[in-house]
Design a protein around this motif. Structure first.
Motif, PDB file in Angstrom:
ATOM      1  N   ALA A 136      29.688  75.046  -0.465  1.00 31.41           N
ATOM      2  CA  ALA A 136      29.349  74.726  -0.339  1.00 31.41           C
ATOM      3  C   ALA A 136      28.295  72.816  -0.046  1.00 31.41           C
ATOM      4  O   ALA A 136      28.794  71.520  -0.684  1.00 31.41           O
ATOM      5  CB  ALA A 136      29.700  73.317  -2.727  1.00 31.41           C
ATOM      6  N   GLY A 139      22.200  70.384 -12.030  1.00 29.13           N
ATOM      7  CA  GLY A 139      22.093  70.011 -11.460  1.00 29.13           C
ATOM      8  C   GLY A 139      22.368  67.963 -12.113  1.00 29.13           C
ATOM      9  O   GLY A 139      23.854  68.251 -12.034  1.00 29.13           O
ATOM     10  N   ASP A 152      22.295  73.316   2.522  1.00 32.61           N
ATOM     11  CA  ASP A 152      21.354  74.155   1.700  1.00 32.61           C
ATOM     12  C   ASP A 152      21.726  74.192   0.534  1.00 32.61           C
ATOM     13  O   ASP A 152      21.377  74.553  -0.981  1.00 32.61           O
ATOM     14  CB  ASP A 152      20.034  75.340   1.955  1.00 32.61           C
ATOM     15  CG  ASP A 152      20.950  76.136   2.407  1.00 32.61           C
ATOM     16  OD1 ASP A 152      22.346  76.087   2.785  1.00 32.61           O
ATOM     17  OD2 ASP A 152      20.191  77.438   2.211  1.00 32.61           O
ATOM     18  N   ARG A 153      23.333  74.539  -0.160  1.00 30.18           N
ATOM     19  CA  ARG A 153      23.533  74.583  -0.921  1.00 30.18           C
ATOM     20  C   ARG A 153      24.844  73.616  -1.235  1.00 30.18           C
ATOM     21  O   ARG A 153      25.154  73.847  -2.337  1.00 30.18           O
ATOM     22  CB  ARG A 153      24.652  75.963  -0.624  1.00 30.18           C
ATOM     23  CG  ARG A 153      24.893  77.000  -2.068  1.00 30.18           C
ATOM     24  CD  ARG A 153      25.091  78.667  -1.780  1.00 30.18           C
ATOM     25  NE  ARG A 153      25.392  79.070  -2.744  1.00 30.18           N
ATOM     26  CZ  ARG A 153      26.739  78.848  -3.477  1.00 30.18           C
ATOM     27  NH1 ARG A 153      27.965  78.315  -2.064  1.00 30.18           N
ATOM     28  NH2 ARG A 153      27.495  79.745  -4.937  1.00 30.18           N
ATOM     29  N   VAL A 168      29.904  76.800  -8.028  1.00 29.48           N
ATOM     30  CA  VAL A 168      29.287  76.422  -7.490  1.00 29.48           C
ATOM     31  C   VAL A 168      27.591  76.707  -7.894  1.00 29.48           C
ATOM     32  O   VAL A 168      26.390  76.011  -7.581  1.00 29.48           O
ATOM     33  CB  VAL A 168      28.960  76.371  -6.169  1.00 29.48           C
ATOM     34  CG1 VAL A 168      27.480  76.230  -5.531  1.00 29.48           C
ATOM     35  CG2 VAL A 168      30.640  75.869  -5.585  1.00 29.48           C
ATOM     36  N   GLU A 169      27.721  78.476  -7.858  1.00 33.56           N
ATOM     37  CA  GLU A 169      25.943  78.164  -8.518  1.00 33.56           C
ATOM     38  C   GLU A 169      25.176  77.649  -9.693  1.00 33.56           C
ATOM     39  O   GLU A 169      24.743  77.411 -10.414  1.00 33.56           O
ATOM     40  CB  GLU A 169      26.108  79.431  -8.680  1.00 33.56           C
ATOM     41  CG  GLU A 169      26.093  80.765  -7.853  1.00 33.56           C
ATOM     42  CD  GLU A 169      24.389  80.293  -6.861  1.00 33.56           C
ATOM     43  OE1 GLU A 169      23.462  80.554  -7.489  1.00 33.56           O
ATOM     44  OE2 GLU A 169      24.966  79.428  -5.798  1.00 33.56           O
ATOM     45  N   ARG A 178      24.443  74.167  -9.525  1.00 33.00           N
ATOM     46  CA  ARG A 178      23.479  73.327  -8.574  1.00 33.00           C
ATOM     47  C   ARG A 178      22.470  74.414  -9.911  1.00 33.00           C
ATOM     48  O   ARG A 178      21.515  73.920  -9.504  1.00 33.00           O
ATOM     49  CB  ARG A 178      23.764  74.855  -7.532  1.00 33.00           C
ATOM     50  CG  ARG A 178      24.345  74.396  -6.164  1.00 33.00           C
ATOM     51  CD  ARG A 178      23.981  75.583  -5.396  1.00 33.00           C
ATOM     52  NE  ARG A 178      22.763  75.136  -4.688  1.00 33.00           N
ATOM     53  CZ  ARG A 178      21.578  75.425  -4.251  1.00 33.00           C
ATOM     54  NH1 ARG A 178      21.736  74.218  -3.832  1.00 33.00           N
ATOM     55  NH2 ARG A 178      21.134  75.444  -4.721  1.00 33.00           N
ATOM     56  N   SER A 179      22.391  75.044 -11.121  1.00 33.43           N
ATOM     57  CA  SER A 179      21.665  74.630 -11.848  1.00 33.43           C
ATOM     58  C   SER A 179      21.404  73.586 -12.510  1.00 33.43           C
ATOM     59  O   SER A 179      20.685  73.657 -13.079  1.00 33.43           O
ATOM     60  CB  SER A 179      22.413  76.421 -12.477  1.00 33.43           C
ATOM     61  OG  SER A 179      21.430  76.629 -13.820  1.00 33.43           O
ATOM     62  N   ALA A 214      26.697  70.589  -3.407  1.00 25.65           N
ATOM     63  CA  ALA A 214      27.290  70.660  -4.606  1.00 25.65           C
ATOM     64  C   ALA A 214      28.077  69.176  -5.426  1.00 25.65           C
ATOM     65  O   ALA A 214      28.753  69.775  -5.939  1.00 25.65           O
ATOM     66  CB  ALA A 214      27.305  71.783  -5.195  1.00 25.65           C
ATOM     67  N   TRP A 242      27.323  67.241  -7.032  1.00 28.39           N
ATOM     68  CA  TRP A 242      28.064  66.872  -9.128  1.00 28.39           C
ATOM     69  C   TRP A 242      29.368  67.289  -9.169  1.00 28.39           C
ATOM     70  O   TRP A 242      30.163  67.097 -10.316  1.00 28.39           O
ATOM     71  CB  TRP A 242      26.810  66.751  -8.852  1.00 28.39           C
ATOM     72  CG  TRP A 242      25.526  65.988  -9.617  1.00 28.39           C
ATOM     73  CD1 TRP A 242      24.917  65.833  -7.920  1.00 28.39           C
ATOM     74  CD2 TRP A 242      26.130  64.803  -9.742  1.00 28.39           C
ATOM     75  NE1 TRP A 242      23.926  65.096  -8.156  1.00 28.39           N
ATOM     76  CE2 TRP A 242      25.146  63.627  -9.714  1.00 28.39           C
ATOM     77  CE3 TRP A 242      26.387  64.127 -11.571  1.00 28.39           C
ATOM     78  CZ2 TRP A 242      24.621  62.354 -10.050  1.00 28.39           C
ATOM     79  CZ3 TRP A 242      26.013  62.659 -11.417  1.00 28.39           C
ATOM     80  CH2 TRP A 242      24.933  62.353 -10.895  1.00 28.39           C
TER      81      TRP A 242
END
Ligand SMILES: NC(=O)C1=CN([C@@H]2O[C@H](COP(=O)(O)OP(=O)(O)OC[C@H]3O[C@@H](n4cnc5c(N)ncnc54)[C@H](OP(=O)(O)O)[C@@H]3O)[C@@H](O)[C@H]2O)[C@@H](O)CC1
Ligand SMILES: Nc1ncnc2c1ncn2[C@@H]1O[C@H](COP(=O)(O)OP(=O)(O)O)[C@@H](O)[C@H]1O
Length: 295
Positions: free
Chosen positions: A223, A274, A226-227, A267-268, A271-272, A229, A231
């Motif tokens: 993570a 935010g 570019d990935r 992690v997705e 990221r989704s 995360a 938060w």
């Protein structure tokens, strides 16, 4: 000589595994039991349980002491609840063979976690089931060599850095040491060694989460870059991850598969969602992530 660890990415195989068969009913998707702590300490288990349900376990039950039942009941709906006060209570609930995955540790308190571990791993314990061990269950394990030695290959340990150092102090020390000759002991080396010693899957958390199986298979869920995360560094995010893994174990994923898919989806979700993410947003973001994957 071990092969290079794989980097977890979106893959058709993972997406296929995550789909639900159209003809299946809820029991086909498994029943996860998440053990909760007492009054005022139920949040972490509720986060884990919500994660297990959203990731697709057919049923998720929270095992709660009587004293915390009202607190939990007032904050749950789709989640089920059963009273579990002590070792006998847990044994009796686990007479139901349909409970096919467990999550132990988040918010439990070390004493309650140790009692539950004795039922699951101790002599004369119940039939072993796929089990995620996190938080206080890891601290309890670190203090009991016999229970640690009884871990089986369907367990998944999910330590953060502090828990890893409690469980594997010598490996953590080597990881911290400056190399005097040859290459440094990496997080990949450390996690592989830990998994081999524990005899089960180990997921060592962080922005660079490393997952290893006792046979040396290893994967990295990055993570970063570019990935990234950032938060995800928020209280309870790890509790949700433990629930994601338990939910996938209930669905029949193998431990390594469950840990890898859960870490990637975690992690997705971050990221989704935010900036502004808090732990309870993670399970609620899963439907959006699943839709984007075409499930
Ligand atoms: N909403 C809720 O209800 C929540 C409930 N929760 C529940 O609280 C219980 C205690 O869990 P916990 O993880 O906060 O405490 P603990 O076991 O003492 O370990 C923390 C110590 O380890 C160390 N440390 C080193 N590296 C580290 C790292 N990478 N990440 C983190 N720590 C690291 C660090 O020490 P330091 O390095 O700073 O000396 C730190 O002081 C548990 O039941 C959990 O489920 C929480 O999940 C929050 C949300
Ligand atoms: N800076 C970061 N970037 C990405 N992920 C992170 C970062 N910090 C922590 N995480 C992830 O957030 C979760 C935190 O779990 P944990 O430390 O157990 O917290 P808690 O006990 O509060 O639930 C782990 O999945 C970890 O990999």
């Amino acid at each position: 000589m071990f092969s290079q660890p794989r980097h977890i990415t979106r893959s058709a195989a993972m997406i296929d595994l995550l789909r639900k068969r159209p003809e299946a009913h809820k029991f086909d998707h498994g029943h996860a039991l998440v053990l909760s702590g007492g009054p005022g300490q139920t949040g972490a288990a509720r986060l884990a349980a919500r994660g297990a349900l959203r990731i697709g376990a057919g049923l998720v039950t929270l095992g709660v002491p009587h004293s915390a039942q009202m607190e939990v009941a007032s904050q749950t709906t789709a989640l089920m609840l059963t009273p579990i006060d002590d070792a006998d209570g847990l044994r009796s609930v686990l007479e139901d063979d349909r409970i096919n995955a467990l999550c132990l540790g988040p918010g439990m308190g070390v004493k309650r976690a140790a009692e539950a571990l004795e039922v699951l791993l101790g002599e004369g314990g119940v039939k072993p089931r796929p089990t995620t061990l996190d938080a206080d269950a890891l601290t309890a394990l670190a203090g009991d060599a016999a229970l640690f030695g009884a871990l089986h290959d369907r367990c998944v340990l999910t330590p953060h850095g502090g828990e890893f150092a409690r469980l594997f102090p010598d490996i953590a020390k080597r990881l911290r040491e400056e190399p005097m000759s040859g290459p440094a002991h990496s997080k990949v080396d450390a996690t592989r060694e830990a998994a081999k010693r524990a005899g089960c899957t180990v997921l060592f958390k962080g922005p660079d989460t490393v997952i290893a199986a006792p046979d040396g298979r290893c994967a990295i869920n990055a993570a970063q870059y570019d990935r990234a995360a950032p938060w995800l560094a928020t209280a309870g995010a790890g509790d949700v991850l433990a629930g994601f893994i338990a939910g996938l174990l209930a669905r029949g994923f193998a431990p390594m598969q469950a840990a890898q898919a859960a870490a990637w989806l975690h992690v997705e979700c971050a990221r989704s969602f935010g900036p502004g993410l808090i732990a309870e947003d993670l399970p609620e973001e899963l439907p959006r992530v699943f839709r984007a994957l075409g499930l």
